[in-house]
Design a protein around this motif. Structure first.
Motif, mmCIF file in Angstrom:
data_model
loop_
_atom_site.group_PDB
_atom_site.id
_atom_site.type_symbol
_atom_site.label_atom_id
_atom_site.label_comp_id
_atom_site.label_asym_id
_atom_site.label_seq_id
_atom_site.Cartn_x
_atom_site.Cartn_y
_atom_site.Cartn_z
ATOM 1 N N ALA A 137 0.831 -1.206 0.000
ATOM 2 C CA ALA A 137 0.000 0.000 0.000
ATOM 3 C C ALA A 137 0.864 1.255 0.000
ATOM 4 O O ALA A 137 0.579 2.232 -0.707
ATOM 5 C CB ALA A 137 -0.932 -0.007 1.212
ATOM 6 N N CYS A 200 -8.236 0.302 2.521
ATOM 7 C CA CYS A 200 -7.680 -0.635 1.541
ATOM 8 C C CYS A 200 -8.315 -2.018 1.628
ATOM 9 O O CYS A 200 -8.743 -2.453 2.710
ATOM 10 C CB CYS A 200 -6.173 -0.781 1.744
ATOM 11 S SG CYS A 200 -5.250 0.780 1.682
ATOM 12 N N SER A 202 -7.018 -5.859 0.378
ATOM 13 C CA SER A 202 -5.852 -6.555 -0.175
ATOM 14 C C SER A 202 -6.149 -8.040 -0.345
ATOM 15 O O SER A 202 -6.943 -8.622 0.399
ATOM 16 C CB SER A 202 -4.626 -6.377 0.725
ATOM 17 O OG SER A 202 -4.774 -7.071 1.942
ATOM 18 N N CYS A 220 -6.673 0.791 -2.772
ATOM 19 C CA CYS A 220 -6.959 1.743 -1.694
ATOM 20 C C CYS A 220 -7.764 2.918 -2.230
ATOM 21 O O CYS A 220 -7.694 3.258 -3.410
ATOM 22 C CB CYS A 220 -5.662 2.248 -1.061
ATOM 23 S SG CYS A 220 -4.663 0.954 -0.268
#
Length: 276
Positions: A137, A200, A202, A220
């Motif tokens: 990120a 975010c 993931s 994000c």
């Protein structure tokens, strides 16, 4: 609608294109996006026709398959539904509702092999995927400051050719700039003077036996994560300093009894950037 319909079985054959002479069905994962979309649509249509009782919500996707014919794809899905606390004709959609509780019965929920399962957000299992997610990120986020973990909202694990972790979290801008620091260190803490957040999602694929870096994908968006007041999450306490290992930049805080102390063994990330 009585409580004994909590295990009501709904059968669906979703025909995207009508036709005949279909080929042999091929199995689809329960978590396939197309399968989820079909189930969502069927429940919307079912609940729209209700005139009393509570709306039904998805409980368990049992199986799904896809066949092809001369006109296109034929998707078949079999799943169970449970009655919710949202009344028929209400404004809420089924996935915004809670199941009705029946203390006299405990429904058996058979496992869906290959489906994502929720895992405890203070589990040791998410240390590695979380570390790579935070690292990726910061690499992807075009900002002069490093961002550090603020909260973890949700974590799932799925068995594929290894393990696939999916994490939902947010990060807060730190006082450490990328020009002055090569990585997040114990000197990095949340910037209280000009707070800024990103939230975010993931996906991290881990196969330890391959001796390769996990494949990490992160998306994000600006702003903190939006959660309900009853949500259960990890959160950095105010004033907690960041540590070199991303997992150690926070301590667990719960709305309830705290979990036992976690093992603080550090994770070596290496110098290479995760693929993805």
């Amino acid at each position: 609608m009585k409580a004994d319909v909590l295990g009501l079985l709904l059968a669906l054959t979703g025909l995207f294109h009508a036709g005949s002479h279909g080929q042999e069905d091929a199995g689809l994962p329960c978590s396939d996006k197309t399968v989820e979309d079909v189930v969502h649509l069927v429940l919307l249509l079912h609940n729209k026709d209700l005139s009393e009782g509570g709306q039904l919500a998805l409980y368990q996707i049992l199986e799904a398959s896809k066949a092809q014919n001369d006109s296109g794809d034929v998707i078949s899905v079999r799943f169970t539904g449970r009655e919710t606390d949202c009344p028929a004709g209400g404004d809420k959609v089924w996935d915004q509702c809670d199941y009705l509780q029946d203390p006299a019965k405990v429904a058996y929920r058979p496992p869906c092999l290959g489906c994502p399962i929720n895992i405890d957000i203070h589990s040791e299992d998410i240390k590695e995927p979380l570390s790579y997610s935070l690292l990726k990120a910061n690499i992807m986020h075009n900002h002069p400051h490093f961002f550090i973990l603020n909260t973890i909202y949700q974590a799932t694990r799925q068995v594929i050719a290894g393990f696939r972790y999916q994490l939902k979290f947010d990060m807060q801008k730190s006082n450490c700039t990328k020009s002055d620091f090569k990585e997040v260190t114990e000197e990095c803490h949340p910037d209280q003077e000009a707070p800024s957040f990103i939230n975010c999602n993931s996906t991290v694929d881990v196969a330890p036996w391959r001796l390769e870096l996990p494949e990490t994908h992160v998306q994000c968006a600006p702003g903190p994560i939006q959660v309900s007041p009853l949500s259960f999450m990890f959160k950095r306490p105010p004033g907690c300093k960041a540590m070199p290992t991303p997992w150690k930049v926070f301590q667990p805080v719960f709305r309830g009894p705290p979990p036992p102390p976690s093992n603080k063994t550090e994770i070596g990330l290496g110098a290479a950037e995760p693929s993805g």
